[in-house]
Design a protein around this motif. Structure first.
Motif, PDB file in Angstrom:
ATOM      1  N   UNK A 199      -5.493   3.873  -7.217  1.00  0.00           N
ATOM      2  CA  UNK A 199      -6.088   4.445  -6.156  1.00  0.00           C
ATOM      3  C   UNK A 199      -7.313   3.449  -5.633  1.00  0.00           C
ATOM      4  N   UNK A 200      -7.755   2.452  -6.654  1.00  0.00           N
ATOM      5  CA  UNK A 200      -8.728   1.474  -6.142  1.00  0.00           C
ATOM      6  C   UNK A 200      -7.942   0.436  -5.211  1.00  0.00           C
ATOM      7  N   UNK A 201      -6.629   0.292  -5.324  1.00  0.00           N
ATOM      8  CA  UNK A 201      -6.054  -0.549  -4.350  1.00  0.00           C
ATOM      9  C   UNK A 201      -6.173   0.137  -2.960  1.00  0.00           C
ATOM     10  N   UNK A 202      -5.590   1.126  -2.828  1.00  0.00           N
ATOM     11  CA  UNK A 202      -5.585   2.018  -1.672  1.00  0.00           C
ATOM     12  C   UNK A 202      -6.811   2.095  -1.092  1.00  0.00           C
ATOM     13  N   UNK A 203      -8.044   2.555  -1.766  1.00  0.00           N
ATOM     14  CA  UNK A 203      -9.454   2.725  -1.276  1.00  0.00           C
ATOM     15  C   UNK A 203      -9.953   1.250  -0.689  1.00  0.00           C
ATOM     16  N   UNK A 204      -9.644   0.038  -1.502  1.00  0.00           N
ATOM     17  CA  UNK A 204     -10.174  -1.212  -1.064  1.00  0.00           C
ATOM     18  C   UNK A 204      -9.395  -1.876  -0.049  1.00  0.00           C
ATOM     19  N   UNK A 205      -8.135  -1.524   0.059  1.00  0.00           N
ATOM     20  CA  UNK A 205      -7.028  -2.191   0.619  1.00  0.00           C
ATOM     21  C   UNK A 205      -7.072  -3.705   0.026  1.00  0.00           C
ATOM     22  N   UNK A 206      -7.003  -3.755  -1.273  1.00  0.00           N
ATOM     23  CA  UNK A 206      -6.907  -5.160  -1.925  1.00  0.00           C
ATOM     24  C   UNK A 206      -5.735  -4.797  -3.115  1.00  0.00           C
ATOM     25  N   UNK A 257       0.705  -1.117   0.063  1.00  0.00           N
ATOM     26  CA  UNK A 257      -0.127   0.012  -0.042  1.00  0.00           C
ATOM     27  C   UNK A 257       0.834   1.177   0.089  1.00  0.00           C
ATOM     28  N   UNK A 258       1.915   1.187   0.999  1.00  0.00           N
ATOM     29  CA  UNK A 258       2.974   2.255   0.823  1.00  0.00           C
ATOM     30  C   UNK A 258       3.373   2.428  -0.801  1.00  0.00           C
ATOM     31  N   UNK A 259       4.070   1.349  -0.970  1.00  0.00           N
ATOM     32  CA  UNK A 259       4.687   1.184  -2.539  1.00  0.00           C
ATOM     33  C   UNK A 259       3.531   1.597  -3.491  1.00  0.00           C
ATOM     34  N   UNK A 260       2.426   1.403  -3.291  1.00  0.00           N
ATOM     35  CA  UNK A 260       1.356   1.642  -4.396  1.00  0.00           C
ATOM     36  C   UNK A 260       1.131   3.383  -4.229  1.00  0.00           C
ATOM     37  N   UNK A 261       1.172   3.959  -3.149  1.00  0.00           N
ATOM     38  CA  UNK A 261       1.111   5.283  -2.902  1.00  0.00           C
ATOM     39  C   UNK A 261       2.133   6.127  -3.539  1.00  0.00           C
ATOM     40  N   UNK A 262       3.363   5.638  -3.344  1.00  0.00           N
ATOM     41  CA  UNK A 262       4.694   6.182  -3.749  1.00  0.00           C
ATOM     42  C   UNK A 262       4.629   6.160  -5.325  1.00  0.00           C
ATOM     43  N   UNK A 263       4.196   4.800  -5.741  1.00  0.00           N
ATOM     44  CA  UNK A 263       4.115   4.886  -7.274  1.00  0.00           C
ATOM     45  C   UNK A 263       3.230   5.630  -7.914  1.00  0.00           C
ATOM     46  N   UNK A 264       2.081   6.086  -7.289  1.00  0.00           N
ATOM     47  CA  UNK A 264       1.287   7.201  -7.877  1.00  0.00           C
ATOM     48  C   UNK A 264       1.783   8.488  -7.832  1.00  0.00           C
ATOM     49  N   UNK A 265       2.313   8.836  -6.699  1.00  0.00           N
ATOM     50  CA  UNK A 265       3.195  10.063  -6.306  1.00  0.00           C
ATOM     51  C   UNK A 265       4.329  10.459  -7.388  1.00  0.00           C
ATOM     52  N   UNK A 266       4.939   9.306  -7.447  1.00  0.00           N
ATOM     53  CA  UNK A 266       6.429   9.429  -8.408  1.00  0.00           C
ATOM     54  C   UNK A 266       5.852   9.384  -9.885  1.00  0.00           C
ATOM     55  N   UNK A 267       5.155   8.826 -10.205  1.00  0.00           N
ATOM     56  CA  UNK A 267       4.463   8.785 -11.713  1.00  0.00           C
ATOM     57  C   UNK A 267       3.915  10.213 -11.893  1.00  0.00           C
ATOM     58  N   UNK A 268       3.193  10.765 -11.129  1.00  0.00           N
ATOM     59  CA  UNK A 268       2.782  12.119 -11.222  1.00  0.00           C
ATOM     60  C   UNK A 268       3.907  12.762 -11.315  1.00  0.00           C
TER      61      UNK A 268
END
Length: 181
Positions: free
Chosen positions: A63-70, A23-34
């Motif tokens: 975003x769906x991963x972070x929202x659903x925690x899946x 989840x932290x990696x996914x959030x970082x992926x979104x931020x760094x890609x932006x």
């Protein structure tokens, strides 16, 4: 430099995953890609279509991963992107008679049309196979193995396929006349 910027989000994703979790990696992926999209815009005053598509996919699936925690959704992103690459290559070639690889590389290489067609189709099939492999590993192996595969396995497989493509293309490259013997 542009190509290196495309790997930065993947490197950050891997590092954050190893230190924290998906989840932290996914959030970082979104931020760094932006950030890489913004960097491209400010540095080159343009953003490549594939970079925008990748950012959109990362944002939606992440975003769906972070929202659903899946974590299934971030795993699906990779499969969907490779399927899209495959479809775009095939549809552009067969429906619109536009060979994307020739458009990208045709200025640097003069090759017979059938070679461009074969290479374009080969890359389309390669991306389709890579999508299947990613899906299999993502949903049948451990999360950690999937992350390692996503970062190192895909990179290695792509490098090998690129080398095979270059070897194939080299056979059809015009030979320089060497009259200076």
């Amino acid at each position: 430099m542009k190509q290196f910027n495309e790997f930065i989000p993947l490197i950050v994703f891997f590092a954050i995953y190893k230190m924290y979790d998906i989840y932290a990696a996914t959030a970082a992926l979104i931020a760094v890609t932006a950030c890489t999209v913004l960097f491209s815009w400010f540095k080159y005053r343009k953003v490549e279509k594939m970079q925008l598509i990748t950012f959109a996919m990362v944002s939606v699936f992440g975003g769906i991963t972070l929202f659903t925690q899946d974590p299934s959704f971030i795993k699906w992103k990779v499969t969907v992107i490779y399927c899209l690459f495959s479809i775009v290559l095939l549809v552009s070639q067969y429906a619109f008679k536009q060979n994307i690889l020739k458009k990208m590389l045709g200025k640097e290489m003069v090759l017979p049309e059938f070679v461009w067609s074969r290479v374009n189709t080969a890359w389309a099939m390669f991306f389709f196979a890579l999508a299947g492999l990613n899906h299999y590993i993502a949903f049948n192996m451990s999360e950690e193995l999937w992350v390692d595969f996503k970062v190192f396995g895909v990179l290695g497989i792509m490098l090998a396929f690129t080398i095979l493509t270059v070897v194939y293309l080299y056979r059809y490259m015009p030979k320089e006349n060497s009259d200076n013997k």
